[in-house]
Design a protein around this motif. Structure first.
Motif, PDB file in Angstrom:
ATOM      1  N   LEU A  47      11.242  -9.832   4.862  1.00  0.00           N
ATOM      2  CA  LEU A  47      10.276  -8.743   4.817  1.00  0.00           C
ATOM      3  C   LEU A  47       8.886  -9.321   4.594  1.00  0.00           C
ATOM      4  N   GLU A  48       7.929  -8.893   5.403  1.00  0.00           N
ATOM      5  CA  GLU A  48       6.526  -9.250   5.197  1.00  0.00           C
ATOM      6  C   GLU A  48       5.731  -7.974   4.952  1.00  0.00           C
ATOM      7  N   VAL A  49       4.890  -8.024   3.926  1.00  0.00           N
ATOM      8  CA  VAL A  49       4.071  -6.878   3.557  1.00  0.00           C
ATOM      9  C   VAL A  49       2.665  -7.368   3.236  1.00  0.00           C
ATOM     10  N   SER A  50       1.682  -6.710   3.762  1.00  0.00           N
ATOM     11  CA  SER A  50       0.299  -6.967   3.360  1.00  0.00           C
ATOM     12  C   SER A  50      -0.455  -5.642   3.415  1.00  0.00           C
ATOM     13  N   ALA A  51      -1.528  -5.564   2.669  1.00  0.00           N
ATOM     14  CA  ALA A  51      -2.317  -4.334   2.626  1.00  0.00           C
ATOM     15  C   ALA A  51      -3.782  -4.670   2.890  1.00  0.00           C
ATOM     16  N   LYS A  52      -4.477  -3.701   3.409  1.00  0.00           N
ATOM     17  CA  LYS A  52      -5.919  -3.867   3.618  1.00  0.00           C
ATOM     18  C   LYS A  52      -6.599  -2.510   3.454  1.00  0.00           C
ATOM     19  N   THR A  53      -7.881  -2.570   3.238  1.00  0.00           N
ATOM     20  CA  THR A  53      -8.658  -1.332   3.202  1.00  0.00           C
ATOM     21  C   THR A  53      -8.833  -0.809   4.620  1.00  0.00           C
ATOM     22  N   LYS A  54      -9.210   0.441   4.701  1.00  0.00           N
ATOM     23  CA  LYS A  54      -9.338   1.057   6.018  1.00  0.00           C
ATOM     24  C   LYS A  54     -10.382   0.355   6.876  1.00  0.00           C
ATOM     25  N   ASN A  55     -11.396  -0.204   6.210  1.00  0.00           N
ATOM     26  CA  ASN A  55     -12.468  -0.877   6.958  1.00  0.00           C
ATOM     27  C   ASN A  55     -12.270  -2.390   7.048  1.00  0.00           C
ATOM     28  N   ASP A  56     -11.088  -2.863   6.646  1.00  0.00           N
ATOM     29  CA  ASP A  56     -10.726  -4.286   6.744  1.00  0.00           C
ATOM     30  C   ASP A  56     -11.570  -5.196   5.862  1.00  0.00           C
ATOM     31  N   GLN A  57     -12.242  -4.662   4.863  1.00  0.00           N
ATOM     32  CA  GLN A  57     -13.090  -5.506   4.032  1.00  0.00           C
ATOM     33  C   GLN A  57     -12.311  -6.282   2.972  1.00  0.00           C
ATOM     34  N   ALA A  58     -11.112  -5.853   2.652  1.00  0.00           N
ATOM     35  CA  ALA A  58     -10.308  -6.544   1.637  1.00  0.00           C
ATOM     36  C   ALA A  58      -8.847  -6.479   2.041  1.00  0.00           C
ATOM     37  N   THR A  59      -8.108  -7.529   1.716  1.00  0.00           N
ATOM     38  CA  THR A  59      -6.677  -7.582   1.997  1.00  0.00           C
ATOM     39  C   THR A  59      -5.932  -7.979   0.730  1.00  0.00           C
ATOM     40  N   ALA A  60      -4.624  -7.741   0.729  1.00  0.00           N
ATOM     41  CA  ALA A  60      -3.815  -8.052  -0.453  1.00  0.00           C
ATOM     42  C   ALA A  60      -2.392  -8.362  -0.031  1.00  0.00           C
ATOM     43  N   ASP A  61      -1.792  -9.315  -0.721  1.00  0.00           N
ATOM     44  CA  ASP A  61      -0.374  -9.644  -0.606  1.00  0.00           C
ATOM     45  C   ASP A  61       0.370  -9.024  -1.790  1.00  0.00           C
ATOM     46  N   PRO A  62       1.694  -9.012  -1.756  1.00  0.00           N
ATOM     47  CA  PRO A  62       2.435  -8.603  -2.947  1.00  0.00           C
ATOM     48  C   PRO A  62       1.958  -9.360  -4.184  1.00  0.00           C
ATOM     49  N   GLY A  63       1.800  -8.624  -5.285  1.00  0.00           N
ATOM     50  CA  GLY A  63       1.304  -9.195  -6.534  1.00  0.00           C
ATOM     51  C   GLY A  63      -0.191  -9.051  -6.711  1.00  0.00           C
ATOM     52  N   ASP A  64      -0.901  -8.741  -5.622  1.00  0.00           N
ATOM     53  CA  ASP A  64      -2.360  -8.672  -5.679  1.00  0.00           C
ATOM     54  C   ASP A  64      -2.848  -7.267  -6.047  1.00  0.00           C
ATOM     55  N   ASP A  65      -4.123  -7.196  -6.427  1.00  0.00           N
ATOM     56  CA  ASP A  65      -4.833  -5.932  -6.609  1.00  0.00           C
ATOM     57  C   ASP A  65      -5.692  -5.672  -5.375  1.00  0.00           C
ATOM     58  N   LEU A  66      -5.821  -4.397  -5.042  1.00  0.00           N
ATOM     59  CA  LEU A  66      -6.635  -4.000  -3.890  1.00  0.00           C
ATOM     60  C   LEU A  66      -7.451  -2.780  -4.293  1.00  0.00           C
ATOM     61  N   GLN A  67      -8.764  -2.873  -4.137  1.00  0.00           N
ATOM     62  CA  GLN A  67      -9.630  -1.734  -4.431  1.00  0.00           C
ATOM     63  C   GLN A  67      -9.992  -1.033  -3.130  1.00  0.00           C
ATOM     64  N   VAL A  68      -9.783   0.289  -3.114  1.00  0.00           N
ATOM     65  CA  VAL A  68     -10.157   1.089  -1.943  1.00  0.00           C
ATOM     66  C   VAL A  68     -11.167   2.136  -2.383  1.00  0.00           C
ATOM     67  N   THR A  69     -11.991   2.574  -1.449  1.00  0.00           N
ATOM     68  CA  THR A  69     -13.038   3.541  -1.795  1.00  0.00           C
ATOM     69  C   THR A  69     -12.752   4.932  -1.260  1.00  0.00           C
TER      70      THR A  69
END
Length: 858
Positions: free
Chosen positions: A713-735
């Motif tokens: 399984l691969e999972v990553s997250a990003k903001t809608k505008n692609d300004q920040a990304t995150a892997d499992p274990g990371d924090d991600l701030q969205v506006t």
């Protein structure tokens, strides 16, 4: 773990069967003088025997002649052989026949370990105290336990003479009290037979007591001249009570003394040990050379077992060498032999002893051979696990016990893809595999008598795990003390299951896999590091794995810390060890309710073991397939049997505990031991030879981990505008309250998935759950079973966990009968999404169930 004798059955073992140790190798010595010495760095390689059960350390004592070697543990109250073989000071802990060293004795305790010996040890030669060194005709090690107002003084002498095939144990009691003392004459010993092919004397009265590990080829016989031995055994321990032939009780008046002598014989097999015992008898055993051959063409049969029967009574087993030959010394009498090859017994035959040599043809045994060569799709040789199952009249082989290395029951583990095995003629089903990044091969082979069949197999690496390496943080073998598996076999398991990083985590002992990887030529295939599992009480809660740890070879516990009865104190001790070095501290198989919310275990919520919360980095949460349909309890036959750890972990995340999840096999034996659970860790290198253990520690401490029993399984997250990304274990701030999750799942040809869910603060929702039925367009039949970018809308902070698996299928035969019962599953660690810019804040939701307390069966 020390030098280990390896049954040489496979071609690849015959050609590279070095002696293996977790420390510098000791080498077999030519016959030399009679010696008694304290073990040091200078004499270690000369005096410490080989064998997977060797537990000698510096400061113990060796008694050694040209036939046998014995190790007596230094008489310290703190001297333990391993986690479960404790208080061995003054006891015999290793004993081996020098021509075939394979120590299988855990401990022989004089007088049932109920006395404490003074630390002063007297080493003598020919009954005269002398300096260490020199050559004399006999050597003795003398110990003393002081008398009390209630107990007599006790003296123990271990002695060995030149040319003797036995070690003598003499116990002398001196009644130093002011009253009569009645003696109970007994010893106990530890030799673990549970999953070994070890035969112990039946319970009851005997002239001698014996046990023989047929596979690992070492046998022991205990005799007490003038006494019957009444024995009572379980799978681990045996209690020996000595009954005088006169059948009178032993009572000592004040000032009187009594002496009991035992002789402990050792040899490669039981008939040989009994022959040595009989050497001084009126009718000693005579030597016979046996050659075992096939029925049709008279070819020799290596590793055939010959079960000897004398007048209807089993007498022991001998095993043929690589030429199909066995030497056996037997007394005159009526004999039969029952051959056994690869676990199948053949018809009994009479054994005539009128000639010194005899040939036995095994009726009905007509084997051929299969040579396997396993490679990947690029033509590179790879380690492999090969399962062999007979069909029709062809018998499924049983080559060795679950503790074995290369041939484990009906499995072949090969470090380089090469193996040659002998099989009875017939057709066999084969399953050939190399972990979940490779397709498995399901095929057959026809074995023709007298022929070698070539079977070349290609296992394509179909799962792309770039940027991630596979790992197992929790494995065991015989140095742990709660199992008897070969440590080399554990390493071979890991290699064949394509585990790329595995710390060595024996119970209560810092140890290493390095020498085994060198032996298999596999240092570039698997990275490792020294570590341990510190196992205290209460059980099973107070277990923590930790790496890296500094190892001090040949010392008590490898230089590791001691256990404690408080999980908090024990975890603090681990954190402070090695000068507060940076470590990964893993809580093993917890009852989450007990650990976090119910310290006193009274089923009423309290503060839990709160001092551990800031110390542990990761926590085992397996099994993970229950998250496909989560419930608060593990259920068996409709009844709760324990807290459901994975569900409780989601509750913990909601309470603000940032403890990352891990899954590990906690494997103890080598039959499909490793591989049933694994981690994938974010790594800067995909090459195991370049993996750095410090990076693995740090990535794990930061939660960059995927938990799985097969699917990748691969999972990553990003903001809608692609300004920040995150892997499992990371924090991600969205506006804008939105995060885009990219999810992909790959599987080999032997497992599948039918559901993917994104859990938002531990909960599923229909819009973030996809199944083959509801979204057939998102699921595929090829390796990449699922790939999708999903927008997650959040009004408050949330942690996002992805779960995938198959709700009805199980993993099946590739991972073995136990692991195969699991549903395929993989779970990501959380990504913590902050929607208001104030940092992630947990929502405190308990997922529809109370926070757990220590489980108590209803």
């Amino acid at each position: 773990m020390h030098r280990q004798r390896i049954p040489a059955i496979l071609t690849f073992l015959v050609t590279c069967a070095f002696l293996v140790t977790t420390e510098p190798l000791a080498t077999a010595q030519t016959p030399g003088p009679l010696r008694i010495e304290e073990l040091t760095a200078d004499n270690w390689e000369q005096l410490v025997p080989a064998g997977k059960e060797v537990d000698a350390i510096y400061g113990d004592y060796a008694l050694h002649n040209d036939l046998i070697t014995a190790i007596i543990a230094r008489p310290l109250a703190s001297r333990n052989a391993n986690m479960t073989v404790k208080t061995v000071g003054g006891s015999l802990i290793d004993l081996a026949w020098r021509e075939a060293e394979s120590d299988q004795l855990s401990a022989f305790y004089p007088a049932r370990r109920n006395r404490v010996f003074q630390e002063t040890v007297e080493l003598t030669r020919d009954a005269e105290a002398t300096a260490v060194g020199g050559t004399k005709r006999s050597v003795q090690l003398k110990l003393r336990s002081a008398g009390t107002e209630e107990l007599p003084e006790m003296h123990v002498t271990w002695s060995l003479g030149a040319g003797e095939t036995w070690l003598t144990l003499q116990t002398t009691w001196v009644n130093t009290t002011k009253k009569d003392v009645e003696l109970t004459l007994s010893d106990d010993l530890r030799a673990d037979a549970g999953k070994e092919q070890m035969k112990k004397s039946e319970d009851g009265s005997h002239d001698q007591f014996s046990f023989h590990d047929v596979y690992w080829k070492q046998a022991y016989v205990v005799e007490a001249p003038g006494f019957q031995i009444d024995s009572k055994s379980n799978a681990r321990e045996s209690v020996l009570t000595y009954i005088p032939n006169s059948r009178t009780a032993i009572t000592l008046k004040p000032g009187e003394r009594y002496k009991l002598e035992r002789k402990i014989y050792v040899h490669r097999d039981l008939p040989a040990a009994l022959a040595n015992l009989m050497a001084s008898k009126p009718a000693p055993a005579t030597l016979h050379e046996l050659t075992i051959s096939t029925e049709a063409n008279g070819q020799p049969v290596p590793e055939a077992r010959l079960h000897l029967i004398n007048k209807g009574t089993a007498y022991g087993t001998v095993v043929t060498d690589g030429k199909g030959q066995a030497s056996v010394r037997l007394p005159a009498g009526e004999w039969q032999v029952e051959p056994e090859v690869a676990g199948k017994s053949y018809a009994k035959q009479p054994l005539t002893l009128d000639q010194p040599k005899a040939t036995i043809a095994i009726a009905g045994y007509n084997p051929g051979s299969v040579h396997f060569a396993v490679k990947d799709d690029k033509g590179n040789v790879i380690p492999a696990k090969i399962e062999v199952r007979g069909t029709g009249d062809a018998p499924t082989p049983n080559w060795g016990p679950e503790s074995a290395e290369s041939l484990v029951k009906n499995l072949i583990y090969t470090p380089d893809g090469e193996a040659t095995v002998r099989l009875q003629k017939g057709t066999y089903d084969l399953i050939i595999s190399h972990g979940p990044e490779y397709n498995a091969e399901f095929t057959q082979v026809e074995v023709v008598a007298g022929r070698v069949t070539e079977r070349a197999v290609t296992l394509p690496r179909v799962v792309n795990t770039n940027g991630w390496i596979s790992a197992d943080f929790h494995s065991h073998s015989t140095p742990s003390g709660d199992n008897t598996s070969s440590q080399a076999g554990r390493v071979l398991n890991l290699l064949c299951e394509h585990v790329e990083f595995a710390p060595c985590t024996e119970h209560n002992r810092v140890s290493t896999y390095d020498a085994h990887l060198m032996r298999f030529g596999a240092k570039d295939r698997m990275a490792t590091v020294t570590g341990m599992e510190l196992t205290g009480s209460p059980l099973p809660l107070n277990h923590q794995n930790v790496f890296p740890m500094k190892m001090t070879p040949r010392t008590q516990d490898g230089g590791g810390p001691q256990t404690d009865t408080s999980p908090e104190t024990q975890m603090e001790r681990i954190a402070a060890w090695d000068n507060h070095s940076e470590k990964l501290i893993q809580q093993n198989h917890p009852d989450v309710g007990w650990l976090f919310f119910d310290k006193d275990g009274d089923q009423k919520p309290d503060e839990g073991y709160s001092r551990t919360f800031g110390i542990m980095n990761v926590m085992e949460i397996h099994p993970i397939d229950p998250l496909l349909s989560p419930t608060p309890f593990r259920m068996v036959d409709g009844k709760p049997v324990g807290n459901q750890t994975a569900f409780n972990w989601l509750q913990l995340l909601n309470q603000g505990y940032r403890v990352y999840g891990v899954v590990n096999t906690d494997s103890h034996y080598n039959y499909h031991g490793s591989g049933g659970l694994r981690l994938w860790i974010r790594s800067s290198s995909d090459n195991p030879a370049q993996i750095q253990s410090d990076e693995m520690r740090d990535q794990s401490r930061n939660g960059r981990l995927i938990m799985s029993n097969g699917p990748f399984l691969e999972v990553s997250a990003k903001t809608k505008n692609d300004q920040a990304t995150a892997d499992p274990g990371d924090d991600l701030q969205v506006t804008d309250g939105q995060a885009v999750l990219s999810v992909s799942v790959q599987t080999p040809n032997w497992c599948d998935i039918d559901v993917v869910s994104i859990l938002v603060n531990g909960k599923t929702t229909p819009e973030l759950t996809w199944t083959r039925e509801s979204h057939p367009d998102l699921f595929r039949k090829e390796t990449t079973k699922f790939r999708h970018d999903a927008t997650v809308q959040m009004s408050t902070d949330a942690h996002l966990v992805v779960v995938t698996g198959h709700r009805t299928q199980t993993l099946g035969d590739v991972v073995g009968p136990d692991w195969g019962k699991q549903h395929p599953a993989a779970v990501s660690n959380p990504i913590f999404v902050d929607v208001d810019g104030n940092g992630f804040v947990a929502n405190k939701d308990t997922l529809g169930a109370p926070l757990p307390v220590k489980f108590k069966a209803p």
